[in-house]
Design a protein around this motif. Sequence first.
Motif, PDB file in Angstrom:
ATOM      1  N   MET A 154       0.835  -1.198   0.000  1.00 26.85           N
ATOM      2  CA  MET A 154       0.000   0.000   0.000  1.00 26.85           C
ATOM      3  C   MET A 154       0.871   1.250   0.000  1.00 26.85           C
ATOM      4  SD  MET A 154      -3.055   1.176   2.633  1.00 26.85           S
ATOM      5  CE  MET A 154      -1.953   1.683   3.963  1.00 26.85           C
ATOM      6  N   ILE A 155       0.462   2.242  -0.780  1.00 26.99           N
ATOM      7  CA  ILE A 155       1.132   3.541  -0.765  1.00 26.99           C
ATOM      8  C   ILE A 155       0.501   4.382   0.350  1.00 26.99           C
ATOM      9  CG2 ILE A 155       1.491   5.677  -2.061  1.00 26.99           C
ATOM     10  CD1 ILE A 155       1.438   3.968  -4.612  1.00 26.99           C
ATOM     11  N   PHE A 156       1.339   4.900   1.226  1.00 28.85           N
ATOM     12  CA  PHE A 156       0.851   5.671   2.370  1.00 28.85           C
ATOM     13  C   PHE A 156       1.803   6.819   2.640  1.00 28.85           C
ATOM     14  CE2 PHE A 156       1.072   6.378   7.032  1.00 28.85           C
ATOM     15  CZ  PHE A 156      -0.194   6.895   7.220  1.00 28.85           C
ATOM     16  N   ARG A 157       1.255   8.027   2.718  1.00 26.35           N
ATOM     17  CA  ARG A 157       2.062   9.206   3.026  1.00 26.35           C
ATOM     18  C   ARG A 157       1.366  10.035   4.098  1.00 26.35           C
ATOM     19  NH1 ARG A 157       4.737   6.461   0.372  1.00 26.35           N
ATOM     20  NH2 ARG A 157       6.117   6.938  -1.388  1.00 26.35           N
ATOM     21  N   GLN A 158       2.131  10.436   5.091  1.00 26.54           N
ATOM     22  CA  GLN A 158       1.664  11.351   6.128  1.00 26.54           C
ATOM     23  C   GLN A 158       2.247  12.731   5.834  1.00 26.54           C
ATOM     24  OE1 GLN A 158       3.337  10.814  10.113  1.00 26.54           O
ATOM     25  NE2 GLN A 158       1.305  11.137  11.008  1.00 26.54           N
ATOM     26  N   LEU A 159       1.378  13.717   5.681  1.00 27.19           N
ATOM     27  CA  LEU A 159       1.779  15.061   5.296  1.00 27.19           C
ATOM     28  C   LEU A 159       1.408  16.039   6.410  1.00 27.19           C
ATOM     29  CD1 LEU A 159       0.246  14.503   1.821  1.00 27.19           C
ATOM     30  CD2 LEU A 159       2.686  14.835   2.174  1.00 27.19           C
ATOM     31  N   PHE A 160       2.228  17.087   6.578  1.00 24.13           N
ATOM     32  CA  PHE A 160       2.054  17.968   7.732  1.00 24.13           C
ATOM     33  C   PHE A 160       1.935  19.416   7.297  1.00 24.13           C
ATOM     34  CE2 PHE A 160       3.892  20.261  11.511  1.00 24.13           C
ATOM     35  CZ  PHE A 160       2.871  19.933  12.396  1.00 24.13           C
ATOM     36  N   ASP A 161       0.964  20.121   7.872  1.00 18.47           N
ATOM     37  CA  ASP A 161       0.825  21.565   7.693  1.00 18.47           C
ATOM     38  C   ASP A 161       1.246  22.239   8.988  1.00 18.47           C
ATOM     39  OD1 ASP A 161      -0.204  24.087   6.439  1.00 18.47           O
ATOM     40  OD2 ASP A 161      -1.575  23.965   8.145  1.00 18.47           O
ATOM     41  N   SER A 162       2.372  22.931   8.967  1.00 18.18           N
ATOM     42  CA  SER A 162       2.933  23.483  10.203  1.00 18.18           C
ATOM     43  C   SER A 162       2.099  24.631  10.757  1.00 18.18           C
ATOM     44  CB  SER A 162       4.372  23.948   9.958  1.00 18.18           C
ATOM     45  OG  SER A 162       4.419  24.922   8.932  1.00 18.18           O
ATOM     46  N   ALA A 163       1.405  25.386   9.905  1.00 19.73           N
ATOM     47  CA  ALA A 163       0.631  26.529  10.392  1.00 19.73           C
ATOM     48  C   ALA A 163      -0.498  26.090  11.316  1.00 19.73           C
ATOM     49  CB  ALA A 163       0.077  27.329   9.223  1.00 19.73           C
ATOM     50  N   SER A 164      -1.145  24.966  11.000  1.00 22.29           N
ATOM     51  CA  SER A 164      -2.264  24.485  11.817  1.00 22.29           C
ATOM     52  C   SER A 164      -1.953  23.194  12.550  1.00 22.29           C
ATOM     53  CB  SER A 164      -3.494  24.254  10.927  1.00 22.29           C
ATOM     54  OG  SER A 164      -3.221  23.285   9.930  1.00 22.29           O
ATOM     55  N   SER A 165      -0.708  22.715  12.423  1.00 19.08           N
ATOM     56  CA  SER A 165      -0.286  21.442  13.033  1.00 19.08           C
ATOM     57  C   SER A 165      -1.215  20.295  12.630  1.00 19.08           C
ATOM     58  CB  SER A 165      -0.234  21.564  14.557  1.00 19.08           C
ATOM     59  OG  SER A 165       0.724  22.515  14.947  1.00 19.08           O
ATOM     60  N   THR A 166      -1.617  20.295  11.364  1.00 22.91           N
ATOM     61  CA  THR A 166      -2.549  19.299  10.844  1.00 22.91           C
ATOM     62  C   THR A 166      -1.806  18.222  10.065  1.00 22.91           C
ATOM     63  OG1 THR A 166      -4.313  20.938  10.638  1.00 22.91           O
ATOM     64  CG2 THR A 166      -4.542  18.931   9.332  1.00 22.91           C
ATOM     65  N   TYR A 167      -2.190  16.964  10.316  1.00 24.13           N
ATOM     66  CA  TYR A 167      -1.725  15.847   9.500  1.00 24.13           C
ATOM     67  C   TYR A 167      -2.787  15.499   8.457  1.00 24.13           C
ATOM     68  CZ  TYR A 167       2.170  14.731  12.643  1.00 24.13           C
ATOM     69  OH  TYR A 167       3.326  14.771  13.370  1.00 24.13           O
ATOM     70  N   SER A 168      -2.336  15.306   7.226  1.00 21.73           N
ATOM     71  CA  SER A 168      -3.175  14.773   6.159  1.00 21.73           C
ATOM     72  C   SER A 168      -2.566  13.448   5.711  1.00 21.73           C
ATOM     73  CB  SER A 168      -3.245  15.749   4.978  1.00 21.73           C
ATOM     74  OG  SER A 168      -3.702  17.020   5.393  1.00 21.73           O
ATOM     75  N   TYR A 169      -3.415  12.563   5.181  1.00 21.86           N
ATOM     76  CA  TYR A 169      -2.954  11.222   4.858  1.00 21.86           C
ATOM     77  C   TYR A 169      -3.403  10.840   3.448  1.00 21.86           C
ATOM     78  CZ  TYR A 169      -2.314  11.149   9.890  1.00 21.86           C
ATOM     79  OH  TYR A 169      -1.927  11.454  11.173  1.00 21.86           O
ATOM     80  N   LEU A 170      -2.442  10.424   2.630  1.00 25.17           N
ATOM     81  CA  LEU A 170      -2.707   9.977   1.272  1.00 25.17           C
ATOM     82  C   LEU A 170      -2.550   8.460   1.224  1.00 25.17           C
ATOM     83  CD1 LEU A 170      -3.165  11.000  -1.727  1.00 25.17           C
ATOM     84  CD2 LEU A 170      -0.685  10.755  -1.990  1.00 25.17           C
ATOM     85  N   LEU A 171      -3.566   7.768   0.693  1.00 24.12           N
ATOM     86  CA  LEU A 171      -3.548   6.306   0.639  1.00 24.12           C
ATOM     87  C   LEU A 171      -3.899   5.834  -0.759  1.00 24.12           C
ATOM     88  CD1 LEU A 171      -4.941   7.162   3.599  1.00 24.12           C
ATOM     89  CD2 LEU A 171      -5.078   4.703   3.834  1.00 24.12           C
ATOM     90  N   ALA A 172      -3.250   4.769  -1.187  1.00 23.80           N
ATOM     91  CA  ALA A 172      -3.569   4.086  -2.441  1.00 23.80           C
ATOM     92  C   ALA A 172      -3.058   2.660  -2.331  1.00 23.80           C
ATOM     93  CB  ALA A 172      -2.946   4.788  -3.636  1.00 23.80           C
ATOM     94  N   SER A 173      -3.574   1.786  -3.174  1.00 24.17           N
ATOM     95  CA  SER A 173      -3.131   0.391  -3.104  1.00 24.17           C
ATOM     96  C   SER A 173      -1.930   0.124  -3.992  1.00 24.17           C
ATOM     97  CB  SER A 173      -4.277  -0.552  -3.497  1.00 24.17           C
ATOM     98  OG  SER A 173      -4.638  -0.368  -4.852  1.00 24.17           O
ATOM     99  N   ARG A 174      -1.743   0.957  -5.046  1.00 26.77           N
ATOM    100  CA  ARG A 174      -0.650   0.685  -5.987  1.00 26.77           C
ATOM    101  C   ARG A 174      -0.374   1.921  -6.823  1.00 26.77           C
ATOM    102  NH1 ARG A 174      -2.700   0.451 -11.053  1.00 26.77           N
ATOM    103  NH2 ARG A 174      -4.953   0.102 -11.260  1.00 26.77           N
ATOM    104  N   ALA A 175       0.792   1.975  -7.414  1.00 28.25           N
ATOM    105  CA  ALA A 175       1.106   3.022  -8.376  1.00 28.25           C
ATOM    106  C   ALA A 175       0.158   2.914  -9.565  1.00 28.25           C
ATOM    107  CB  ALA A 175       2.551   2.885  -8.840  1.00 28.25           C
ATOM    108  N   GLY A 176      -0.264   4.053 -10.079  1.00 30.08           N
ATOM    109  CA  GLY A 176      -1.205   4.069 -11.187  1.00 30.08           C
ATOM    110  C   GLY A 176      -2.645   3.888 -10.792  1.00 30.08           C
ATOM    111  N   GLY A 177      -2.909   3.710  -9.501  1.00 28.44           N
ATOM    112  CA  GLY A 177      -4.260   3.407  -9.038  1.00 28.44           C
ATOM    113  C   GLY A 177      -4.974   4.576  -8.393  1.00 28.44           C
TER     114      GLY A 177
END
Length: 343
Positions: A1-24
Amino acid sequence: MIFRQLFDSASSTYSYLLASRAGGEALIIDPVLERTDRYLQLVRELDLKLVKAVDTHLHADHITALGALRDRTHCITVMGEQTKADIVSMRLADGDRLTIEGVSLDVIYTPGHTDDSYSFALPDRVFTGDTLLIRGTGRTDFQNGDARMQYESLFGRLLKLPDATLVYPAHDYKGDTVSTIGEERAHNPRLQVSSAEEYAELMHGLKLADPKMMDVAVPANVRVGLDQEAIARAGWAVYAEEAVRLVGAPDVMLIDLREEGERARNGVICGSLHLPYPSLHDSIGEGGMLHELAKLPDRRLLFYCAFGERSAMAVQEARAAGLTVFHIQGGIDAWRKAGGPLS
């Protein structure tokens, strides 16, 4: 699984991107408006197609990117059914599944921080929004928050997940990135209580200042819906009252763009053809089902969805491809209010 945790420092917010495969297909949880370009750059770099943008609740500390991502990618916007947002493409309820190709998350209603708070769980991890934070919990003193409801969300729902379940919250203010259910049960100071009353007393004693962005973020996040009037002005919309009168007409073909779970829970207009919105692009191309149906003489194709947002985007894309199609403005929601029958 493709999983990325992304951070916005201004609001201390985590966003999360998920996918099962490249191209998907991919989905993103709790995106922040100011980070929209970064999300889309990452989607391109990972060779993904963003199909759903999800908020765990109506945020008060940042403006959501749901609308911006929808406008730039035609993705489906998703929130819980209790949301005060004007229009989101899909509203989920407790026990539903949040799905994309190869990924399926359990939908867990976890109110308390707000009355529209949801968590989303995979077998090995849970995205808890502001309900359960790392060594903390979300405040309960605004947006219909309720400490006793949050206690039940925590102890009755989230803390019943396996101890090894990874916890990914919507915020962290100390630099932590991930925890586990077992860690939080053992070491989270707000969970060392013996009753809902004790928890409510603890939360009521916090006396926190309002979020700095609250007066801006909440009104902005309530108004994220696609402007369907622009579609109506182009002459591509049918209002629900008229659509009710068209049912059964031999020249009208209804196309339901919702997912199977929505159809089962909220009903179907009799005689509808089912075409889930993510399949639209292939269907309107040369040789696709809608492309061929649109060629039939004296045939009027009428899209509908839950609230009209997906069908409005579908009309725009189909018209750009040269197909003559229309949609029911306001979707099943407007249809029901107009007294339309459902099966």
